[in-house]
Write a protein that holds these residues in place. Sequence first.
Motif, PDB file in Angstrom:
ATOM      1  N   UNK A 122      34.505  41.471 -18.664  1.00  0.00           N
ATOM      2  CA  UNK A 122      33.314  40.599 -18.985  1.00  0.00           C
ATOM      3  C   UNK A 122      32.995  39.499 -17.944  1.00  0.00           C
ATOM      4  N   UNK A 123      31.910  39.254 -17.645  1.00  0.00           N
ATOM      5  CA  UNK A 123      31.475  38.123 -16.642  1.00  0.00           C
ATOM      6  C   UNK A 123      31.961  36.782 -17.241  1.00  0.00           C
ATOM      7  N   UNK A 124      32.143  35.941 -16.189  1.00  0.00           N
ATOM      8  CA  UNK A 124      32.527  34.478 -16.523  1.00  0.00           C
ATOM      9  C   UNK A 124      31.343  33.928 -17.503  1.00  0.00           C
ATOM     10  N   UNK A 125      30.127  34.027 -17.302  1.00  0.00           N
ATOM     11  CA  UNK A 125      29.108  33.347 -18.025  1.00  0.00           C
ATOM     12  C   UNK A 125      29.320  33.629 -19.502  1.00  0.00           C
ATOM     13  N   UNK A 126      29.353  35.198 -19.656  1.00  0.00           N
ATOM     14  CA  UNK A 126      29.520  35.259 -21.119  1.00  0.00           C
ATOM     15  C   UNK A 126      31.009  35.282 -21.749  1.00  0.00           C
ATOM     16  N   UNK A 127      31.919  35.324 -20.992  1.00  0.00           N
ATOM     17  CA  UNK A 127      33.225  35.149 -21.755  1.00  0.00           C
ATOM     18  C   UNK A 127      33.321  33.665 -22.052  1.00  0.00           C
ATOM     19  N   UNK A 128      32.676  32.556 -21.735  1.00  0.00           N
ATOM     20  CA  UNK A 128      32.430  31.247 -21.951  1.00  0.00           C
ATOM     21  C   UNK A 128      31.760  31.187 -23.483  1.00  0.00           C
ATOM     22  N   UNK A 129      30.907  32.238 -23.487  1.00  0.00           N
ATOM     23  CA  UNK A 129      30.192  32.333 -24.974  1.00  0.00           C
ATOM     24  C   UNK A 129      30.961  33.032 -25.916  1.00  0.00           C
ATOM     25  N   UNK A 130      31.397  33.880 -25.600  1.00  0.00           N
ATOM     26  CA  UNK A 130      32.578  34.650 -26.559  1.00  0.00           C
ATOM     27  C   UNK A 130      33.739  34.407 -26.928  1.00  0.00           C
ATOM     28  N   UNK A 131      34.531  33.720 -25.885  1.00  0.00           N
ATOM     29  CA  UNK A 131      35.838  33.446 -26.025  1.00  0.00           C
ATOM     30  C   UNK A 131      36.186  31.969 -26.476  1.00  0.00           C
ATOM     31  N   UNK A 132      36.986  31.668 -27.116  1.00  0.00           N
ATOM     32  CA  UNK A 132      37.380  30.038 -27.442  1.00  0.00           C
ATOM     33  C   UNK A 132      38.907  29.832 -27.743  1.00  0.00           C
ATOM     34  N   UNK A 133      39.183  28.751 -27.336  1.00  0.00           N
ATOM     35  CA  UNK A 133      40.471  28.506 -27.422  1.00  0.00           C
ATOM     36  C   UNK A 133      40.971  27.915 -28.647  1.00  0.00           C
ATOM     37  N   UNK A 134      42.188  28.212 -29.268  1.00  0.00           N
ATOM     38  CA  UNK A 134      42.847  28.173 -30.402  1.00  0.00           C
ATOM     39  C   UNK A 134      43.876  27.661 -30.352  1.00  0.00           C
ATOM     40  N   UNK A 135      44.636  26.742 -31.542  1.00  0.00           N
ATOM     41  CA  UNK A 135      45.859  26.045 -31.503  1.00  0.00           C
ATOM     42  C   UNK A 135      46.702  26.677 -32.492  1.00  0.00           C
ATOM     43  N   UNK A 136      47.762  27.301 -32.053  1.00  0.00           N
ATOM     44  CA  UNK A 136      48.861  27.636 -32.976  1.00  0.00           C
ATOM     45  C   UNK A 136      49.904  26.515 -32.951  1.00  0.00           C
ATOM     46  N   UNK A 137      50.400  26.573 -34.211  1.00  0.00           N
ATOM     47  CA  UNK A 137      51.520  25.362 -34.303  1.00  0.00           C
ATOM     48  C   UNK A 137      52.843  25.669 -34.679  1.00  0.00           C
ATOM     49  N   UNK A 138      53.679  25.208 -33.944  1.00  0.00           N
ATOM     50  CA  UNK A 138      55.308  25.340 -34.131  1.00  0.00           C
ATOM     51  C   UNK A 138      55.681  23.864 -34.288  1.00  0.00           C
ATOM     52  N   UNK A 139      57.101  23.821 -34.529  1.00  0.00           N
ATOM     53  CA  UNK A 139      57.669  22.671 -34.961  1.00  0.00           C
ATOM     54  C   UNK A 139      58.922  22.232 -33.893  1.00  0.00           C
ATOM     55  N   UNK A 140      59.148  20.791 -34.202  1.00  0.00           N
ATOM     56  CA  UNK A 140      60.572  20.223 -33.677  1.00  0.00           C
ATOM     57  C   UNK A 140      61.430  20.872 -34.532  1.00  0.00           C
TER      58      UNK A 140
END
Length: 562
Positions: free
Chosen positions: A166-184
């Motif tokens: 996938x091109x960089x321009x389309x990557x920015x539209x299709x992919x998103x960062x998400x946060x997993x959570x772990x613990x102390x």
Amino acid sequence: MKIRPLYKVSSLGLIFLLTATSCGSIPTDGSVNHYADPAQSASASAADIQAQGPSQNASPEQIVRGFIEAGIGAHDDYTVAREFLTPEFAQTWQPDDKTLVYRDQVNLKQGGKSEDFVVKVPVTTEIDKKGIATSFDAAENQDVNITVKQVDGQWRIASAPNAIVISRANFEKVFTPFTLYFYDSTFTYAVPDTRWFADRSTVATSLVRVLLQGPAPYLEGAVSSAVPEGTQLNRNSVPVNGGTATVDVNTAEPAANLSQLDIERFQTQLTQTLSQLNGVQAIQLSVQDQVLKQNSLDDYQAPVINPDVGPQVVGFSGKDMRMSENFRDDSNLTTIYTSDDAMQLPAMGYKRQNFAYLNAARNSLNWINSNTRKTVMMGEMLTQPSFDQFQWLWSSTSDGEVKAISIANRENQTPRTISADWLKDYTVSSLKISRDGTRAVIVTQSGGESAVWMSGIKRGSDNTPEALMEPIRLSSTGKVSDAQWYSDSSVLLADYSQGSTEIVNLSGEVKQIETLDGLASISAAPGSETALAHTQDESVYRLLDGRWSRIDISLEDANFSG
């Protein structure tokens, strides 16, 4: 040279997180980074992208190019991209195994046979099936081998890697960062772990699957998970209906063996991870279709995300170390300790019962409790003291010898050397422990260049710190003298030589702040995302809306808890 922002070990055994210059974008020149904060409009942007299927009587080359371009169509499990494949291969192709992001354009060449093609891809970013991203400081050519064959008179792809291109321009539209959570280790605080996935209807399944597999490499051994060992999804999906995500799992041991506390923590971990998805308001957790009872512990406290350390600060006023109940004014000051000797770089424990400072030469760390001072650490050019939640007091010598001492009692107080072999070639100018006690942010200097590192803290069963593990690197737009935790997922950086400051997020977003002439020190309060700056003329400034605004307080070197 390959650089993995979170998880690739370089030739120095270290890991890099490069800087994104704006939210949701990859820089067009220089080092590549795809980390950015999730955009609220990401789903809408991805939905607007329409992949085109194969045209009638398309040539083999057109089929290959069309297949590459169809990588933008992540919805419905890449249904359009599968139209370019033979029926048999369409059933087995696994596009989520790898994502290759390219810059400029791909180069298609004929292989050894007329049915074979080689796609030369100038890869700038690679994402694996766990959402872990690898970036490159220069495009790295990778070959994608594709074979075509005719099916009912139409050319289709019979073999190709389990990947999308996938091109960089389309990557920015299709992919998103998400946060997993772990613990102390005490399950008091949540620890963020950023991953990247195509923003589509199956993203809940992707998040749960990688959550069950555990934390990113740099956090292994530093964080805990509520997921029972050996747990896997019972079905290959996490459906979301009516705002409820249904998570059905298999566990290595019977569900009856799970305590109610185990269940509540597992439920919390799933809830905190999935609640960032639009449309998810509740989680139903079951083991082999047996719904687990939830919310039945009256005294259960869920681990806290980004806890507030409070408005209190400690600083100096003449010969006195004083604590203020509120950093905004001097209306409620308490004298902690008085000394005829010079004091600098103060620190305060989270319960505000323990305090510390360095002497003028920065070769002596002094601990104060109940108005009694004790020298507990010696070393050349010690960094500003830092307390953790487990009552350990930290500092580092300039040559990278990290030390910590227990302040739980006054007996057997011998500084403990923390293993951190990766620091041996650096000069350390700053070290701060996160509120959750699982990570350290460290600033180093070497050959006129500075670097900011985030390292997981390995602890023993009694939470005694043992090692700073191989770190990730946080990049900045310039040199760095100091780093302070601004939140559980961002740090405030300062270059005292230039008076510059900026906030760097784990997602890669960088927010530059206006220059402050004569900048001498900074401090920050995670949770409230409050920051103070002190200048050489003893003025104090508060960070408001990305600008430093002067406030009227008398404490010098005021520092928040931690």
